[in-house]
Design an enzyme around this catalytic site. Structure first.
Site, short mmCIF file in Angstrom:
data_model
loop_
_atom_site.label_atom_id
_atom_site.label_comp_id
_atom_site.label_asym_id
_atom_site.label_seq_id
_atom_site.Cartn_x
_atom_site.Cartn_y
_atom_site.Cartn_z
N GLU A 36 0.87 -1.17 0.00
CA GLU A 36 0.00 0.00 0.00
C GLU A 36 0.91 1.22 0.00
OE1 GLU A 36 -3.31 0.11 -0.12
OE2 GLU A 36 -3.73 -2.03 0.07
N CYS A 45 -2.58 9.51 2.41
CA CYS A 45 -2.07 8.91 1.17
C CYS A 45 -2.98 9.19 -0.03
CB CYS A 45 -1.88 7.41 1.36
SG CYS A 45 -3.38 6.60 1.92
P1 NAD Z 1 8.15 4.84 4.98
O1 NAD Z 1 8.20 3.97 3.81
O2 NAD Z 1 9.30 5.69 5.31
O3 NAD Z 1 7.87 3.97 6.31
C1 NAD Z 1 6.89 2.93 6.38
C2 NAD Z 1 7.38 1.83 7.31
O4 NAD Z 1 8.58 1.26 6.78
C3 NAD Z 1 7.68 2.28 8.72
O5 NAD Z 1 7.15 1.33 9.62
C4 NAD Z 1 9.20 2.32 8.78
O6 NAD Z 1 9.72 2.00 10.04
C5 NAD Z 1 9.59 1.25 7.77
N1 NAD Z 1 10.87 1.56 7.10
C6 NAD Z 1 11.36 2.78 6.77
N2 NAD Z 1 12.54 2.67 6.12
C7 NAD Z 1 12.80 1.34 6.04
C8 NAD Z 1 13.88 0.57 5.48
N3 NAD Z 1 14.91 1.17 4.91
N4 NAD Z 1 13.81 -0.76 5.57
C9 NAD Z 1 12.75 -1.37 6.15
N5 NAD Z 1 11.72 -0.69 6.71
C10 NAD Z 1 11.74 0.63 6.65
O7 NAD Z 1 6.84 5.70 4.76
P2 NAD Z 1 6.13 6.76 5.71
O8 NAD Z 1 6.90 8.01 5.78
O9 NAD Z 1 5.74 6.09 6.99
O10 NAD Z 1 4.78 6.99 4.90
C11 NAD Z 1 4.63 7.90 3.86
C12 NAD Z 1 4.26 7.23 2.56
O11 NAD Z 1 3.34 6.19 2.76
C13 NAD Z 1 3.60 8.18 1.59
O12 NAD Z 1 4.11 7.96 0.30
C14 NAD Z 1 2.14 7.78 1.64
O13 NAD Z 1 1.41 8.09 0.48
C15 NAD Z 1 2.24 6.31 1.86
N6 NAD Z 1 1.04 5.79 2.47
C16 NAD Z 1 0.27 4.94 1.75
C17 NAD Z 1 -0.90 4.47 2.29
C18 NAD Z 1 -1.81 3.53 1.52
O14 NAD Z 1 -2.76 3.05 2.10
N7 NAD Z 1 -1.53 3.25 0.27
C19 NAD Z 1 -1.29 4.85 3.57
C20 NAD Z 1 -0.45 5.70 4.28
C21 NAD Z 1 0.71 6.18 3.72
#
Ligand code: NAD
Length: 454
Positions: free
Chosen positions: A207, A241
């Site tokens: 997602e 999102c």
């Molecule tokens: P992110 O990808 O930085 O983090 C998401 C998760 O991944 C967190 O739990 C984090 O701890 C983990 N993570 C971060 N870096 C990592 C790595 N290098 N290796 C493994 N795990 C890692 O995203 P964010 O800042 O939390 O969220 C923002 C993004 O998420 C935006 O693009 C938004 O549109 C999207 N989003 C999508 C939905 C959806 O339902 N499609 C919902 C909410 C947010």
């Protein structure tokens, strides 16, 4: 983590979670945990980003409670076998599909709707009969902490366990073999998760995010468009999102829209004092967003305060596709407005961008509605509204291309955490000799005729 996964696998193999009564019990337990700890949940989300209890219920806990209610009611039906037609060549068999849980699952979530994005997949995973490890985001520490406290106290860790941590812990988790990974977050990290899952051939739901456009044509109800767009954009200070990322509007009605949107922003009176506006989650995002505030293009808003992580609802006008704000997902309370004179060109421009999670169109023309739905690939969306498609559990939710793949909410969530076994059940009182040697021309002719008529 290795032991935790091994223990969950041992528990899963006991078949306890395959009992529908067990799943309903666990869903009831989750419902009870949320209802009895609502004050703690409200406080934590306020501490993370000043979200009010009203909004916490509207956009987080209320949706999850509704999901639980629906899953409890429907999961016996969802879990039952579904008969399908049997082809003539298999006469006199019957055929059906039957779902089974996938096994030990991992849910990694994002911070922007910290409860909903962890708990809604948990509901789906429980309903489908899996064990679950959840890794909420370290970026929203209070909400992650409260979830870890209340869920780890209420559930057997062999069934459901919340693990807290950032990149290091997630990387460690991703080395383990899971039977399903459900990830919500950025496209960049989605690729890391997908790669790690591939090493174990683990199925994933991703997602992800992207720039969700809003088209407005000159025959649209501009007042209503402004009202619904302003609500959808500035809810959670744009950290949604599926928030409208940018407006693509017919130049003839652009001024009218800008004026109407400004009125709607003023009417809402977004402020921390009124409890109807939230903070930017952290300094890094605050700095990223304020760098997009091109002072020459501000139509409304533009104020900010780093200490309070406040950015006023802001509209930028005369924005072009090459502007910096159009090169990344905004994910904050800044609304760029681009104009077009020809819808075909506007649609072609959007087709060239990565496939968005959502797309919205405000129009009264059925032809335009059909055109947008047919010509632009996106995960889901709404006509003459924003965001609200997510609130209908009968609409599977998810992205396409770089905004992700897989679907959840309602039955789609159950399906995402299930394997559908296909079964052919054949009695032994009859067997046709057609497929057996010795092969003859006569048998072949009959087979050809049968296949032709099916
Ligand atoms: P992110 O990808 O930085 O983090 C998401 C998760 O991944 C967190 O739990 C984090 O701890 C983990 N993570 C971060 N870096 C990592 C790595 N290098 N290796 C493994 N795990 C890692 O995203 P964010 O800042 O939390 O969220 C923002 C993004 O998420 C935006 O693009 C938004 O549109 C999207 N989003 C999508 C939905 C959806 O339902 N499609 C919902 C909410 C947010």
């Amino acid at each position: 983590m290795k032991d935790l996964v091994a223990n969950q696998r041992f528990f899963f193999n006991s078949h306890a979670t395959k009992d529908i009564r067990y799943r309903i019990q666990q869903l009831a337990c989750l419902e009870n945990v949320l209802n009895t700890n609502i004050k703690l949940l409200d406080k934590a989300i306020y501490d993370d980003f000043k979200k009010s209890s009203f909004e916490n219920y509207l956009t987080e806990i209320g949706l999850v409670l509704h999901d639980i209610k629906q899953a409890k009611k429907k999961l016996a039906r969802w879990s039952s076998k579904q008969k399908v037609k049997t082809n003539f060549g298999n006469f006199p068999a019957t055929s059906y599909t039957i779902p089974e849980p996938l096994g030990v699952t991992l849910i990694i979530s994002s911070w922007n709707y910290p409860y909903q994005l962890s708990l809604a997949p948990i509901v789906a995973a429980i309903a489908a009969g899996n064990t679950i490890i959840v890794k909420p985001s370290e970026i929203s520490p209070q909400t992650s902490n409260v979830m870890a406290t209340i869920l780890n106290e209420a559930f057997d860790p062999n069934f459901l366990k919340v693990i807290q941590g950032g990149v290091q812990q997630t990387t460690e988790l991703l080395k383990q073999k899971f039977d399903k990974i459900f990830f919500t977050g950025s496209t960049t990290v989605g690729k890391i998760v997908y790669k790690a899952a591939a090493a174990h051939l683990t199925p994933v739901t991703l997602e992800l995010g992207g720039k969700s456009p809003v088209f407005i044509t000159k025959d649209a109800n501009i007042k209503m468009a402004a009202k619904r767009i302003v609500w959808g954009k500035f809810l959670n200070a744009g950290q949604t999102c599926i928030a409208p990322d940018y407006i693509y509007i017919d130049a003839q009605v652009s001024d009218a829209f800008l004026k109407a949107a400004k009125i709607e922003i003023e009417k809402a009176g977004y402020s921390f004092k009124n409890n109807n506006y939230v903070q930017i989650i952290n300094d890094r995002n605050f700095d990223r967003l304020t760098a997009m505030l091109d002072s020459t293009k501000i139509y409304h808003g533009g104020d900010s305060n780093r200490e309070q992580r406040y950015i006023a609802p802001t509209i930028l006008q005369d924005v072009c596709l090459d502007d910096p704000i159009m090169q990344q997902e905004v994910f904050g309370p800044i609304l760029p407005v681009l104009t077009f004179t020809d819808l075909d060109t506007a649609v072609r421009n959007v087709q060239l961008l990565p496939k968005p999670l959502s797309c919205y169109v405000f129009t009264s023309s059925n032809q335009v509605k059909k055109k947008i739905i047919k010509e632009i690939s996106f995960g889901g969306g709404a006509i003459n509204d924003t965001i609200m498609h997510i609130s209908n559990p009968n609409l599977p939710f998810g992205g396409v291309g770089s905004s992700g793949f897989g679907r959840y909410h309602g039955k789609a969530g159950f399906d995402a955490f299930s394997n559908f076994k296909s079964i052919l059940d054949k009695p032994t009182w009859y067997e046709s000799s057609l497929k057996y040697a010795p092969y003859t021309q006569k048998k072949l002719a009959i087979i050809k005729k049968l296949l032709k008529n099916q």
